[in-house]
Scaffold this motif. Structure first.
Motif, mmCIF file in Angstrom:
data_model
loop_
_atom_site.group_PDB
_atom_site.id
_atom_site.type_symbol
_atom_site.label_atom_id
_atom_site.label_comp_id
_atom_site.label_asym_id
_atom_site.label_seq_id
_atom_site.Cartn_x
_atom_site.Cartn_y
_atom_site.Cartn_z
ATOM 1 N N ILE A 3 -24.460 -11.654 -3.341
ATOM 2 C CA ILE A 3 -23.132 -12.341 -3.842
ATOM 3 C C ILE A 3 -22.621 -11.408 -4.967
ATOM 4 C CG2 ILE A 3 -22.057 -14.324 -5.058
ATOM 5 C CD1 ILE A 3 -24.416 -16.083 -3.828
ATOM 6 N N GLU A 4 -21.289 -11.097 -4.688
ATOM 7 C CA GLU A 4 -20.597 -10.096 -5.755
ATOM 8 C C GLU A 4 -20.273 -11.257 -7.012
ATOM 9 O OE1 GLU A 4 -17.419 -7.513 -5.143
ATOM 10 O OE2 GLU A 4 -18.619 -6.454 -3.365
ATOM 11 N N GLU A 5 -20.480 -11.150 -7.994
ATOM 12 C CA GLU A 5 -20.232 -12.029 -9.093
ATOM 13 C C GLU A 5 -18.838 -12.180 -9.664
ATOM 14 O OE1 GLU A 5 -22.275 -14.508 -9.645
ATOM 15 O OE2 GLU A 5 -24.110 -13.969 -8.810
ATOM 16 N N ASP A 6 -18.262 -11.081 -9.853
ATOM 17 C CA ASP A 6 -16.869 -11.003 -10.396
ATOM 18 C C ASP A 6 -16.069 -11.608 -9.720
ATOM 19 O OD1 ASP A 6 -17.142 -8.760 -8.688
ATOM 20 O OD2 ASP A 6 -15.433 -8.051 -9.631
ATOM 21 N N VAL A 7 -15.205 -12.583 -10.316
ATOM 22 C CA VAL A 7 -14.111 -13.237 -9.896
ATOM 23 C C VAL A 7 -12.929 -12.394 -9.215
ATOM 24 C CG1 VAL A 7 -12.581 -15.337 -9.794
ATOM 25 C CG2 VAL A 7 -14.909 -15.383 -10.752
ATOM 26 N N LYS A 8 -12.643 -12.676 -8.061
ATOM 27 C CA LYS A 8 -11.417 -11.686 -7.664
ATOM 28 C C LYS A 8 -10.189 -12.546 -7.740
ATOM 29 C CE LYS A 8 -14.256 -8.758 -5.912
ATOM 30 N NZ LYS A 8 -14.259 -7.382 -6.665
ATOM 31 N N LEU A 199 -4.335 -9.885 -5.438
ATOM 32 C CA LEU A 199 -4.081 -9.177 -6.358
ATOM 33 C C LEU A 199 -5.461 -8.097 -6.479
ATOM 34 C CD1 LEU A 199 -2.303 -8.310 -8.774
ATOM 35 C CD2 LEU A 199 -3.583 -9.790 -10.165
ATOM 36 N N SER A 200 -6.424 -8.629 -6.463
ATOM 37 C CA SER A 200 -7.644 -7.751 -6.760
ATOM 38 C C SER A 200 -7.806 -6.686 -5.394
ATOM 39 C CB SER A 200 -9.118 -8.532 -6.639
ATOM 40 O OG SER A 200 -9.155 -9.223 -7.764
ATOM 41 N N ALA A 201 -7.472 -7.286 -4.226
ATOM 42 C CA ALA A 201 -7.342 -6.156 -3.090
ATOM 43 C C ALA A 201 -6.511 -5.104 -3.319
ATOM 44 C CB ALA A 201 -6.781 -7.064 -1.858
ATOM 45 N N ILE A 202 -5.206 -5.257 -4.161
ATOM 46 C CA ILE A 202 -4.262 -4.391 -4.241
ATOM 47 C C ILE A 202 -4.907 -3.383 -5.695
ATOM 48 C CG2 ILE A 202 -2.226 -3.896 -5.700
ATOM 49 C CD1 ILE A 202 -1.009 -6.909 -4.528
ATOM 50 N N ILE A 203 -5.270 -3.999 -6.644
ATOM 51 C CA ILE A 203 -6.091 -3.215 -7.736
ATOM 52 C C ILE A 203 -7.117 -2.205 -7.237
ATOM 53 C CG2 ILE A 203 -7.149 -3.212 -9.952
ATOM 54 C CD1 ILE A 203 -5.725 -6.290 -10.442
ATOM 55 N N GLU A 204 -7.896 -2.817 -6.318
ATOM 56 C CA GLU A 204 -9.128 -1.930 -5.844
ATOM 57 C C GLU A 204 -8.545 -0.815 -4.774
ATOM 58 O OE1 GLU A 204 -12.341 -4.701 -5.014
ATOM 59 O OE2 GLU A 204 -11.931 -5.862 -6.516
ATOM 60 N N CYS A 205 -7.777 -1.273 -3.657
ATOM 61 C CA CYS A 205 -7.376 -0.456 -2.825
ATOM 62 C C CYS A 205 -6.014 0.709 -3.159
ATOM 63 C CB CYS A 205 -6.585 -1.165 -1.448
ATOM 64 S SG CYS A 205 -7.790 -2.261 -0.832
ATOM 65 N N SER A 206 -5.511 0.187 -4.197
ATOM 66 C CA SER A 206 -4.598 1.487 -4.612
ATOM 67 C C SER A 206 -5.412 2.426 -5.436
ATOM 68 C CB SER A 206 -3.311 0.741 -5.476
ATOM 69 O OG SER A 206 -4.059 0.220 -6.766
ATOM 70 N N GLY A 233 3.072 -4.449 -10.162
ATOM 71 C CA GLY A 233 2.130 -4.146 -11.423
ATOM 72 C C GLY A 233 0.561 -3.607 -11.193
ATOM 73 N N GLY A 234 0.245 -4.240 -10.288
ATOM 74 C CA GLY A 234 -1.187 -3.944 -9.783
ATOM 75 C C GLY A 234 -1.522 -2.710 -9.230
ATOM 76 N N GLY A 235 -0.380 -1.956 -8.934
ATOM 77 C CA GLY A 235 -0.626 -0.589 -8.346
ATOM 78 C C GLY A 235 -0.071 -0.313 -7.150
ATOM 79 N N SER A 236 0.244 -1.450 -6.144
ATOM 80 C CA SER A 236 0.957 -1.245 -5.030
ATOM 81 C C SER A 236 2.213 -0.253 -4.931
ATOM 82 C CB SER A 236 1.247 -2.608 -4.329
ATOM 83 O OG SER A 236 1.397 -2.523 -2.988
ATOM 84 N N ASP A 237 2.116 0.491 -3.995
ATOM 85 C CA ASP A 237 3.427 1.446 -3.759
ATOM 86 C C ASP A 237 4.586 0.741 -3.105
ATOM 87 O OD1 ASP A 237 2.102 3.905 -4.709
ATOM 88 O OD2 ASP A 237 0.650 2.980 -3.481
ATOM 89 N N PHE A 238 4.255 -0.048 -1.934
ATOM 90 C CA PHE A 238 5.191 -0.818 -1.126
ATOM 91 C C PHE A 238 4.683 -2.262 -1.273
ATOM 92 C CE2 PHE A 238 5.177 3.507 0.353
ATOM 93 C CZ PHE A 238 6.370 3.716 0.897
ATOM 94 N N VAL A 239 5.760 -3.185 -0.980
ATOM 95 C CA VAL A 239 5.259 -4.601 -0.678
ATOM 96 C C VAL A 239 5.896 -4.928 0.621
ATOM 97 C CG1 VAL A 239 5.269 -7.059 -1.697
ATOM 98 C CG2 VAL A 239 5.010 -4.751 -3.345
#
Ligand code: 5GP
Length: 345
Positions: A3-8, A199-206, A233-239
């Motif tokens: 289990i990954e403990e940090d909340v996404k 948002l977490s997906a964006i931060i990690e993937c960007s 703001g989270g790092g995405s280049d396109f939306v």
């Protein structure tokens, strides 16, 4: 079992902290971005929003309006070659830089893609779009498309984790499409338990993409223009936007009338409605992973897109970013347990 403990985090879990600013007006904010893409080497300038390649949103009529705002449209994959031919002949070549050609990964899709691109050298974006971007078959198809279209901008997805973003960029993608289960008419999370808060997906993937010189598209989950600002703001280049652009004149959805009000039907591309329409129903081994909803008809998309761009310019002034590019650097998210005041909703 692990289990990954940090909340996404999703968009609803944060707000952006305002910062001192020297900007005098929203009109000073430049939403245009210039990109030089890693694998194709192509340069593109425009506002990095994309109408989703859903069949009621990614339409030729949508291209005609959004291109006038320098915004992209990912045209859905269900138009025939003849439709494409008529469209390409009818539109100014300069506007083709705002067109993304979507494709699935069958042999027929590849043949059709080659034919569409033979219509004009000004077409430059390809979007290889599958619900699950984690398969070997998908990576192999991406490599094949990259080999054939060496100088086209290739977007590929969807994935939600850094290691797969890296694999897709190393396999030829310029831009990786990020988002699983976050869409407005998506039921993947309920049907399969698979997903990742956007948002977490964006931060990690960007972070993963930028480390290799690639870009990402945040796809799905934006409900209001503030969410788009959070994605950038989270790092995405396109939306990429589906639901926010659905229900308009330019969408090719069915219109129904109830109690003197007009509605437009909007459905997920993996819903029963879409499968009934395009592949003769839901196959026996499958479950639909999308739903169908009825939206109040909203008129032309012109007004909606102006509202979105105005909202984004305002975000930039609140954090002192004179251009969209600066927004990520100037974003500090605060975790919250409340969003807007709902007293009059
Ligand atoms: P929205 O902007 O409406 O929140 O999300 C749009 C995105 O939802 C699309 O670009 C696509 O990635 C995703 N999507 C569209 N239809 C379906 C569907 O039927 N099932 C799933 N899982 N995702 C969908």
């Amino acid at each position: 079992m692990r289990i990954e403990e940090d909340v996404k985090l999703g968009f609803k879990d944060v707000l952006i902290r305002p910062k001192r600013s020297t900007l005098k007006s929203r009109s000073q904010v430049d939403l245009t971005r210039n990109f030089t893409f890693k694998n194709s080497g192509k340069v593109w300038t425009g506002i990095p929003l994309i109408a989703s390649n859903m069949d009621t949103v990614g339409t030729f009529r949508m291209v005609r309006v959004l291109s006038s705002f320098h915004v992209l449209t990912a045209v859905h994959k269900y138009y025939s070659y003849t439709h494409w031919k008529n469209f390409v002949c009818s539109i100014s070549e300069t506007l083709l830089k705002y067109v993304v050609v979507s494709t699935g990964m069958s042999e027929n899709d590849f043949i059709k893609l080659k034919k569409i691109f033979s219509l004009s050298s000004k077409l430059q974006y390809i979007c290889i779009d599958v619900a699950n971007g984690y398969t070997e078959q998908f990576v192999a198809f991406l490599k094949r498309v990259r080999e054939y279209f060496s100088d086209k901008i290739i977007c590929a997805g969807n994935v939600v984790t850094g290691e797969m973003v890296e694999e897709l960029i190393l396999s030829g993608a310029d831009i990786v499409k990020v988002g699983i289960g976050s869409g407005s008419v998506c039921t993947t999370r309920v049907k399969t338990a698979i997903g990742y808060p956007q948002l977490s997906a964006i931060i990690e993937c960007s972070d993963a993409a930028h480390g290799l010189g690639g870009q990402i598209i945040s796809d799905g989950g934006c409900i209001v223009s503030g969410d788009i600002a959070k994605a950038f703001g989270g790092g995405s280049d396109f939306v990429m936007l589906g639901g926010m652009l659905a229900g308009h004149d330019e969408c090719e959805g069915q219109i129904i009338e109830e109690n003197h009000k007009q509605y437009m039907i909007f459905y997920g591309m993996s819903s029963k409605s879409a499968m009934d329409r395009y592949i003769g129903g839901v196959a026996r081994y499958k479950a639909a992973e999308g739903k169908s909803v009825k939206l109040l008809f909203r008129g032309t998309v012109d007004k909606t897109i102006r509202d979105i761009l105005g909202g984004l310019r305002s975000t930039c002034t609140y954090v002192g970013a004179s251009s969209l590019k600066e927004l990520t650097k100037r974003t500090t998210f605060i975790k919250v347990t409340e969003q807007e005041n709902q007293v009059f909703n």
